[in-house]
Design an enzyme around this catalytic site. Sequence first.
Site, PDB file in Angstrom:
ATOM      1  CE  LYS A   1      -9.541 -10.076  -1.581  1.00 46.02           C
ATOM      2  NZ  LYS A   1      -8.876  -9.647  -0.334  1.00 46.02           N
TER       3      LYS A   1
ATOM      4  CE  LYS B   1     -13.552  -0.164  -1.611  1.00 43.87           C
ATOM      5  NZ  LYS B   1     -12.674  -1.111  -0.946  1.00 43.87           N
TER       6      LYS B   1
ATOM      7  CE  LYS C   1      -4.176  -1.971   2.014  1.00 44.27           C
ATOM      8  NZ  LYS C   1      -5.185  -1.903   3.105  1.00 44.27           N
TER       9      LYS C   1
END
Length: 342
Positions: A201, A204, A118
């Site tokens: 994966k 959204k 991240k």
Amino acid sequence: MTQTQFTPRVFSGIQPSGGLTLGNYLGAMKRFVDMQGPEFETIYCMVDLHAITVWQDPAALSHNTRELCAGYIAAGIDPEQSILFNQSQVPEHAQLAWIFNCVARMGWMQRMTQWKDKAGKNTQNASLGLFAYPALMAADILIYHATHVPVGEDQKQHLELTRDIAIKFNNDFGVDFFPVTEPVIEGAATRVMSLRDGSKKMSKSDPSDMSRINMTDDADTIAKKIRKAKTDPDALPSEVDGLEDRPEARNLVNIYAALSDSSAAQVLADVGGKQFGEFKPMLAELAVEKLSPISSEMARLMGEQSEIDQILARGAEKARAIAAPILKQTYEIVGMVGAASR
């Protein structure tokens, strides 16, 4: 040192970052529902403090927190049977996290794969919260002395850190106070993949809405997305080994297995030899049967936001009744003056 007997207790949570998908349902919420019952006390949380490790629009965060709560309830979590609340309403989480910031080591945090992913190369501009949030996750779990945590594979490393923190705290202070929590990683679809690319994966954040099934999708949309899901030209195999190197086929079979409470092996025993033109309508029918009542109930609940807020407030009271004594004892162990009178 005598071995403490801990109450069998489950804790888990999801970030209210918006856009609930089938992956959230099969990988987490359905498993939360399955763990309700006499075997465990169950505590489920909207982890809004974790969400703000990256900037969130305040109005969106409020909406997403309520929508996640609606999703939990619509999926089958009973607020009378499980404790359901949002993390920021139980300040003991953040208070215990500070203690754990002082227990955890920098090297432990720097090894966290999600931190590396991240923050990327821009670590100097990432928030301190993003770096330290595994200590808060440990506090989320251990403030309730949770013995079991249903997690996806991507959170397994953080749960291992939680165990390390519990062990180090107990060793540092010569106590058997925090349990060494067990991960619960099971089920046919603990990691649901994209409908457009079986190697990624379901997310959204994927630009294509056709890559995912949203928990707010209606029946027609669910069926359309499954009909258009990427597959390969071969028939389905009769055994799981035949899914090797066929990621899209494996994903659809795993979704069917998870929605039907069976295993991939059981599904293939029934559908082996079928072409996707025959299997996809079966999967679409099953998905609509299982998911459209959830999306309908979510919509109803989002129209009654005061009901959601009342449920969260009651859940926070129940959560604090467990968390406050555990924090008080932690402070006493550490030597915080005045802890005994809290």
